[in-house]
Motif scaffolding. Sequence first.
Motif, PDB file in Angstrom:
ATOM      1  N   VAL A 290     -81.074  52.154  91.087  1.00 36.79           N
ATOM      2  CA  VAL A 290     -82.503  52.449  91.188  1.00 36.79           C
ATOM      3  C   VAL A 290     -83.342  51.228  91.537  1.00 36.79           C
ATOM      4  O   VAL A 290     -84.509  51.373  91.919  1.00 36.79           O
ATOM      5  CB  VAL A 290     -83.039  53.073  89.880  1.00 36.79           C
ATOM      6  CG1 VAL A 290     -82.402  54.433  89.651  1.00 36.79           C
ATOM      7  CG2 VAL A 290     -82.794  52.153  88.680  1.00 36.79           C
TER       8      VAL A 290
ATOM      9  N   THR B  75     -80.247  47.376  88.826  1.00 37.15           N
ATOM     10  CA  THR B  75     -80.490  48.317  87.738  1.00 37.15           C
ATOM     11  C   THR B  75     -79.944  49.684  88.147  1.00 37.15           C
ATOM     12  O   THR B  75     -80.196  50.155  89.260  1.00 37.15           O
ATOM     13  CB  THR B  75     -81.993  48.439  87.422  1.00 37.15           C
ATOM     14  OG1 THR B  75     -82.499  47.152  87.056  1.00 37.15           O
ATOM     15  CG2 THR B  75     -82.216  49.408  86.268  1.00 37.15           C
TER      16      THR B  75
ATOM     17  N   ARG C 268     -79.288  53.822  86.866  1.00 35.49           N
ATOM     18  CA  ARG C 268     -79.591  54.914  85.942  1.00 35.49           C
ATOM     19  C   ARG C 268     -78.296  55.652  85.624  1.00 35.49           C
ATOM     20  O   ARG C 268     -77.544  56.007  86.537  1.00 35.49           O
ATOM     21  CB  ARG C 268     -80.608  55.877  86.551  1.00 35.49           C
ATOM     22  CG  ARG C 268     -81.011  57.012  85.598  1.00 35.49           C
ATOM     23  CD  ARG C 268     -82.161  57.837  86.139  1.00 35.49           C
ATOM     24  NE  ARG C 268     -81.846  58.446  87.417  1.00 35.49           N
ATOM     25  CZ  ARG C 268     -82.484  58.196  88.552  1.00 35.49           C
ATOM     26  NH1 ARG C 268     -83.463  57.319  88.584  1.00 35.49           N
ATOM     27  NH2 ARG C 268     -82.144  58.798  89.677  1.00 35.49           N
TER      28      ARG C 268
ATOM     29  N   GLU D  57     -76.856  59.060  83.884  1.00 38.04           N
ATOM     30  CA  GLU D  57     -77.265  60.387  83.418  1.00 38.04           C
ATOM     31  C   GLU D  57     -76.038  61.150  82.949  1.00 38.04           C
ATOM     32  O   GLU D  57     -75.128  61.417  83.720  1.00 38.04           O
ATOM     33  CB  GLU D  57     -77.964  61.146  84.538  1.00 38.04           C
ATOM     34  CG  GLU D  57     -79.256  60.474  85.004  1.00 38.04           C
ATOM     35  CD  GLU D  57     -79.838  61.120  86.246  1.00 38.04           C
ATOM     36  OE1 GLU D  57     -80.840  61.843  86.114  1.00 38.04           O
ATOM     37  OE2 GLU D  57     -79.279  60.907  87.332  1.00 38.04           O
TER      38      GLU D  57
ATOM     39  N   THR E  36     -80.307  60.027  79.362  1.00 39.28           N
ATOM     40  CA  THR E  36     -80.493  59.032  80.411  1.00 39.28           C
ATOM     41  C   THR E  36     -80.564  57.641  79.802  1.00 39.28           C
ATOM     42  O   THR E  36     -81.287  57.407  78.834  1.00 39.28           O
ATOM     43  CB  THR E  36     -81.776  59.300  81.213  1.00 39.28           C
ATOM     44  OG1 THR E  36     -81.694  60.587  81.832  1.00 39.28           O
ATOM     45  CG2 THR E  36     -81.984  58.243  82.292  1.00 39.28           C
ATOM     46  N   ARG E  37     -79.799  56.720  80.380  1.00 37.55           N
ATOM     47  CA  ARG E  37     -79.847  55.308  80.002  1.00 37.55           C
ATOM     48  C   ARG E  37     -79.998  54.485  81.275  1.00 37.55           C
ATOM     49  O   ARG E  37     -79.780  54.986  82.376  1.00 37.55           O
ATOM     50  CB  ARG E  37     -78.549  54.882  79.304  1.00 37.55           C
ATOM     51  CG  ARG E  37     -78.238  55.610  78.006  1.00 37.55           C
ATOM     52  CD  ARG E  37     -76.845  55.230  77.496  1.00 37.55           C
ATOM     53  NE  ARG E  37     -75.798  55.713  78.390  1.00 37.55           N
ATOM     54  CZ  ARG E  37     -74.572  55.186  78.497  1.00 37.55           C
ATOM     55  NH1 ARG E  37     -74.256  54.112  77.777  1.00 37.55           N
ATOM     56  NH2 ARG E  37     -73.681  55.700  79.321  1.00 37.55           N
ATOM     57  N   TYR E  38     -80.374  53.229  81.084  1.00 37.30           N
ATOM     58  CA  TYR E  38     -80.465  52.311  82.217  1.00 37.30           C
ATOM     59  C   TYR E  38     -79.643  51.064  81.913  1.00 37.30           C
ATOM     60  O   TYR E  38     -79.602  50.591  80.776  1.00 37.30           O
ATOM     61  CB  TYR E  38     -81.923  51.921  82.486  1.00 37.30           C
ATOM     62  CG  TYR E  38     -82.713  53.051  83.101  1.00 37.30           C
ATOM     63  CD1 TYR E  38     -82.814  53.188  84.481  1.00 37.30           C
ATOM     64  CD2 TYR E  38     -83.340  54.006  82.301  1.00 37.30           C
ATOM     65  CE1 TYR E  38     -83.518  54.237  85.048  1.00 37.30           C
ATOM     66  CE2 TYR E  38     -84.045  55.057  82.850  1.00 37.30           C
ATOM     67  CZ  TYR E  38     -84.131  55.166  84.236  1.00 37.30           C
ATOM     68  OH  TYR E  38     -84.815  56.214  84.789  1.00 37.30           O
TER      69      TYR E  38
ATOM     70  N   SER F 207     -84.013  55.324  78.019  1.00 41.81           N
ATOM     71  CA  SER F 207     -85.068  55.728  78.950  1.00 41.81           C
ATOM     72  C   SER F 207     -86.415  55.790  78.223  1.00 41.81           C
ATOM     73  O   SER F 207     -86.471  56.118  77.031  1.00 41.81           O
ATOM     74  CB  SER F 207     -84.728  57.094  79.538  1.00 41.81           C
ATOM     75  OG  SER F 207     -85.745  57.557  80.390  1.00 41.81           O
TER      76      SER F 207
ATOM     77  N   ARG G 154     -92.984  56.923  85.295  1.00 40.95           N
ATOM     78  CA  ARG G 154     -92.438  56.512  86.592  1.00 40.95           C
ATOM     79  C   ARG G 154     -93.047  55.177  86.988  1.00 40.95           C
ATOM     80  O   ARG G 154     -94.217  54.908  86.718  1.00 40.95           O
ATOM     81  CB  ARG G 154     -92.787  57.528  87.683  1.00 40.95           C
ATOM     82  CG  ARG G 154     -92.427  58.963  87.399  1.00 40.95           C
ATOM     83  CD  ARG G 154     -92.706  59.818  88.626  1.00 40.95           C
ATOM     84  NE  ARG G 154     -92.787  61.230  88.289  1.00 40.95           N
ATOM     85  CZ  ARG G 154     -92.844  62.205  89.180  1.00 40.95           C
ATOM     86  NH1 ARG G 154     -92.859  61.894  90.470  1.00 40.95           N
ATOM     87  NH2 ARG G 154     -92.919  63.457  88.806  1.00 40.95           N
TER      88      ARG G 154
END
Length: 270
Positions: A32, A41, A43, A45, A51-53, A101, A105
């Motif tokens: 992302v 980075t 994402r 899912e 959701t984690r980053y 998350s 946005r």
Amino acid sequence: MSSREVAEIPTGPVPVPPAVQALACDDVVTPVWRNELGGLTFRLESPGGLTRYVKWVARGTPVLDLAAEAERLAWAARRVTVPRVLASGEDADGTWLVTASVPGRTAVDRRWSAEPATAAAAIGHGLRVLHERLPVGDCPYEWSVARRLRRVDQRIAAGEGPSSWFPEHRHLTVADARARLAEPPPVERLVVCHGDACAPNTLLHDDGTFAAHVDLGSLGLADRWADLAVAAWSLDWNFGPGYDHLVYSAYGVEPDVERLAYYRLLWDLA
């Protein structure tokens, strides 16, 4: 722009580091963001909707210290909305930071690129929230001019010069630029600065209001104009000219021309 790398949303294939793939397990992995120093980075899912980053940085990358960012996120999370740290680690290839998350946005999402005035106002308000809520007296981190000038001198010693700077500063010689930085304006108001207040690091709710901050690896004590200068300047890079006044208005200040010029030059060279 300059000859430096540009931070951007990746548009082509991005190799997934083995460590990130291992962290993902069966999650869908989507790149992302790629920052100007090459950090990535992703994402993650899960099939269940979690959701984690994951931020990943190659070993030896200058400036980017994910362990330091994890500390700062944990400290700031007591008073402002930032990603919650879930895990961190390193291997022979690089280091990583896993965060939960947070709603919102990025200000440079297509949704807000179509409404730059809304994004600009949210960025200004978000900075005011950060600067008001984080306590100067309790902050163990600094983002001082002296510290940043050491980085400037390292880059100059490595041979970097006007060709790697933004167009606004390329008319200066290295000596002229360094001389200007040697005389910083007095601190107008000491706050806990974000340290990388560029537009992508502010998140907005769907109604256009400020939601959260991300990428706090340089968070620390500094004049509030160190953040404001870069936040407003970054609108030119992301949306085009004509929106910076909305940042100042939403923050609640009149632009300080001297401090804006100084901290933009410092940002460029450091």
